[in-house]
Design a protein around this motif. Structure first.
Motif, PDB file in Angstrom:
ATOM      1  N   CYS A   1       0.022  10.391  -1.996  1.00 47.09           N
ATOM      2  CA  CYS A   1      -0.244   9.083  -1.384  1.00 47.09           C
ATOM      3  C   CYS A   1       0.928   8.126  -1.616  1.00 47.09           C
ATOM      4  O   CYS A   1       1.295   7.349  -0.720  1.00 47.09           O
ATOM      5  CB  CYS A   1      -1.522   8.471  -1.958  1.00 47.09           C
ATOM      6  SG  CYS A   1      -3.040   9.183  -1.300  1.00 47.09           S
ATOM      7  N   ALA A   2       1.511   8.183  -2.799  1.00 48.53           N
ATOM      8  CA  ALA A   2       2.653   7.311  -3.106  1.00 48.53           C
ATOM      9  C   ALA A   2       3.849   7.660  -2.229  1.00 48.53           C
ATOM     10  O   ALA A   2       4.569   6.769  -1.760  1.00 48.53           O
ATOM     11  CB  ALA A   2       3.017   7.433  -4.586  1.00 48.53           C
TER      12      ALA A   2
ATOM     13  N   VAL B   1       5.109   4.006  -7.831  1.00 52.18           N
ATOM     14  CA  VAL B   1       3.942   3.662  -7.014  1.00 52.18           C
ATOM     15  C   VAL B   1       2.728   4.491  -7.444  1.00 52.18           C
ATOM     16  O   VAL B   1       1.611   3.955  -7.567  1.00 52.18           O
ATOM     17  CB  VAL B   1       4.243   3.874  -5.509  1.00 52.18           C
ATOM     18  CG1 VAL B   1       2.970   3.737  -4.671  1.00 52.18           C
ATOM     19  CG2 VAL B   1       5.282   2.870  -5.039  1.00 52.18           C
ATOM     20  N   ALA B   2       2.921   5.788  -7.704  1.00 44.45           N
ATOM     21  CA  ALA B   2       1.808   6.636  -8.142  1.00 44.45           C
ATOM     22  C   ALA B   2       1.224   6.132  -9.460  1.00 44.45           C
ATOM     23  O   ALA B   2       0.004   6.099  -9.644  1.00 44.45           O
ATOM     24  CB  ALA B   2       2.268   8.088  -8.283  1.00 44.45           C
TER      25      ALA B   2
ATOM     26  N   THR C   1       8.475   6.668  -5.748  1.00 44.40           N
ATOM     27  CA  THR C   1       7.218   7.405  -5.610  1.00 44.40           C
ATOM     28  C   THR C   1       6.481   7.476  -6.945  1.00 44.40           C
ATOM     29  O   THR C   1       5.280   7.223  -7.020  1.00 44.40           O
ATOM     30  CB  THR C   1       7.490   8.826  -5.076  1.00 44.40           C
ATOM     31  OG1 THR C   1       8.000   8.732  -3.743  1.00 44.40           O
ATOM     32  CG2 THR C   1       6.221   9.657  -5.063  1.00 44.40           C
TER      33      THR C   1
ATOM     34  N   GLY D   1       2.488  -0.658  -3.350  1.00 50.06           N
ATOM     35  CA  GLY D   1       3.667  -0.129  -2.693  1.00 50.06           C
ATOM     36  C   GLY D   1       4.665  -1.210  -2.329  1.00 50.06           C
ATOM     37  O   GLY D   1       5.877  -1.068  -2.566  1.00 50.06           O
TER      38      GLY D   1
ATOM     39  N   LEU E   1      -2.566  11.142  -5.769  1.00 51.20           N
ATOM     40  CA  LEU E   1      -1.918   9.832  -5.820  1.00 51.20           C
ATOM     41  C   LEU E   1      -0.400   9.944  -5.705  1.00 51.20           C
ATOM     42  O   LEU E   1       0.259   9.044  -5.182  1.00 51.20           O
ATOM     43  CB  LEU E   1      -2.321   9.084  -7.091  1.00 51.20           C
ATOM     44  CG  LEU E   1      -3.811   8.683  -7.140  1.00 51.20           C
ATOM     45  CD1 LEU E   1      -4.132   7.962  -8.445  1.00 51.20           C
ATOM     46  CD2 LEU E   1      -4.205   7.830  -5.938  1.00 51.20           C
TER      47      LEU E   1
ATOM     48  N   PHE F   1      -0.869   3.200  -8.634  1.00 52.70           N
ATOM     49  CA  PHE F   1      -2.171   3.607  -8.093  1.00 52.70           C
ATOM     50  C   PHE F   1      -3.120   4.014  -9.219  1.00 52.70           C
ATOM     51  O   PHE F   1      -4.302   3.643  -9.225  1.00 52.70           O
ATOM     52  CB  PHE F   1      -2.005   4.786  -7.131  1.00 52.70           C
ATOM     53  CG  PHE F   1      -1.347   4.452  -5.813  1.00 52.70           C
ATOM     54  CD1 PHE F   1      -1.152   3.138  -5.408  1.00 52.70           C
ATOM     55  CD2 PHE F   1      -0.930   5.473  -4.970  1.00 52.70           C
ATOM     56  CE1 PHE F   1      -0.559   2.836  -4.188  1.00 52.70           C
ATOM     57  CE2 PHE F   1      -0.339   5.190  -3.751  1.00 52.70           C
ATOM     58  CZ  PHE F   1      -0.151   3.874  -3.355  1.00 52.70           C
TER      59      PHE F   1
ATOM     60  N   MET G   1      -3.732  -0.750  -2.678  1.00 53.46           N
ATOM     61  CA  MET G   1      -2.700   0.281  -2.714  1.00 53.46           C
ATOM     62  C   MET G   1      -1.452  -0.173  -1.953  1.00 53.46           C
ATOM     63  O   MET G   1      -0.324   0.051  -2.398  1.00 53.46           O
ATOM     64  CB  MET G   1      -3.256   1.592  -2.156  1.00 53.46           C
ATOM     65  CG  MET G   1      -4.310   2.217  -3.075  1.00 53.46           C
ATOM     66  SD  MET G   1      -5.202   3.609  -2.339  1.00 53.46           S
ATOM     67  CE  MET G   1      -3.933   4.867  -2.293  1.00 53.46           C
TER      68      MET G   1
END
Length: 320
Positions: free
Chosen positions: A306-307, A272-273, A269, A253, A303, A276, A249
């Motif tokens: 998280c992103a 990145v999501a 974001t 990023g 996610l 993931f 992960m």
């Protein structure tokens, strides 16, 4: 609403339906002389929590301690509202979280940045907690609930700086909040155990997360009690998956931040999501989980958050 689940060792789990979603957040009840609960979730979850206590035959006035692993609103946002029903309880919180429960204005401001117009629906009301009802626990501090049960508090940053995890002597288990990730019990129906790191904003730190995980692993626990959601009796798999997923992960990023620096925070974001999901989806495909499974709704939400934390982490790294 499901009935509270008996986990053995005088521990019950109440599903408190964060986001109105089953198996999303849980409150643990420790049935000891010093009656204790761990995690409250957000304020909209408090009716579920109170109904669960009623189903267990517990009068909220008998609760002595309400423990929150950290002050993110999906874990502690409902503590003040619950406390109004628990006249004899005190709230135990990490030292770095105390002032934010007494005055939640910064918590509210931060959550509004993340959740925008959905904030009120998800979290209102956030009730301040009187300082004289707040108790802090430093790293290594203990709390004895009965002759058979002592809780030991470990400072475990990584997900957040205001996070502790709690070792339970009676069950040889650890209440880990979000320190070592999120458990998706919805996947057990497909024979899959999935534990993913929780890299949400704004204090995520991968090195600290791995260090905290190592400290907890060194306690040789038999059980992990997650904030999201439920108990795992396979701690070796929990720690192993954290070590496997987290670097992947972080790599996603770092790649987005390095290769697409001119994107807006929102676009970073989203990218990145998506990255993931490209890690997780093949893993679930290979294990026979259909793409229309309801767990994907939770995964997409998690996610994205998280992103946000991952992008925030790398942007802060660049500013140093």
């Amino acid at each position: 609403m499901g009935k509270p689940v008996d986990l053995g060792y005088d521990i019950s789990l109440i599903d408190v339906f964060d986001l109105k979603t089953p198996e999303r957040t849980g409150t643990y009840v420790l049935h000891e002389k010093e009656l204790t609960i761990i995690e409250t979730s957000a304020s909209p979850s408090i009716p579920y929590l109170l109904a669960g206590l009623e189903a267990l035959g517990i009068n909220p006035a008998d609760i002595q301690y309400i423990i929150v692993t950290h002050i993110h609103l999906d874990h502690a946002g409902g503590a003040g509202l619950l406390l109004e029903k628990c006249p004899n309880a005190r709230v135990i919180v990490h030292p770095k979280g105390k002032r934010h429960l007494a005055d939640p204005s910064k918590l509210i401001q931060g959550a509004k940045v993340v959740y925008g117009e959905k904030f009120a629906e998800l979290f209102d009301p956030i009730v301040p907690i009187p300082e004289d009802r707040l108790v802090t626990m430093e790293d290594g501090d203990t709390l004895t609930l009965s002759d058979e049960r002592t809780l030991t508090f470990f400072d475990t940053p990584g997900h957040a700086n205001h996070h502790f995890s709690i070792y339970d002597s009676k069950s040889n288990g650890i209440f880990t909040g979000d320190t070592i990730g999120v458990y998706y019990p919805q996947l057990l129906a497909y024979g899959v155990e999935l534990y993913l790191p929780s890299t949400s904003p704004s204090q995520f730190n991968p090195e600290a997360m791995l260090h905290s995980a190592k400290r907890l692993e060194e306690q040789s626990p038999s059980r992990i009690y997650f904030g999201h959601f439920g108990m795992s009796e396979h701690p070796a798999a929990v720690f192993q998956q954290l070590r496997e997923w987290l670097p992947k992960m972080v790599e996603v990023g770092e790649r987005v931040i390095t290769e697409q620096p001119l994107l807006s925070f929102e676009d970073k974001t989203k990218t990145v999501a998506d990255g993931f999901m490209k890690l997780v989806q093949p893993y679930l495909d290979a294990r026979g989980v259909p793409r229309e499974a309801s767990v994907y709704d939770l995964l997409r939400l998690d996610l994205i958050v998280c992103a946000m934390g991952m992008v925030d982490y790398f942007q802060k790294q660049e500013e140093k």
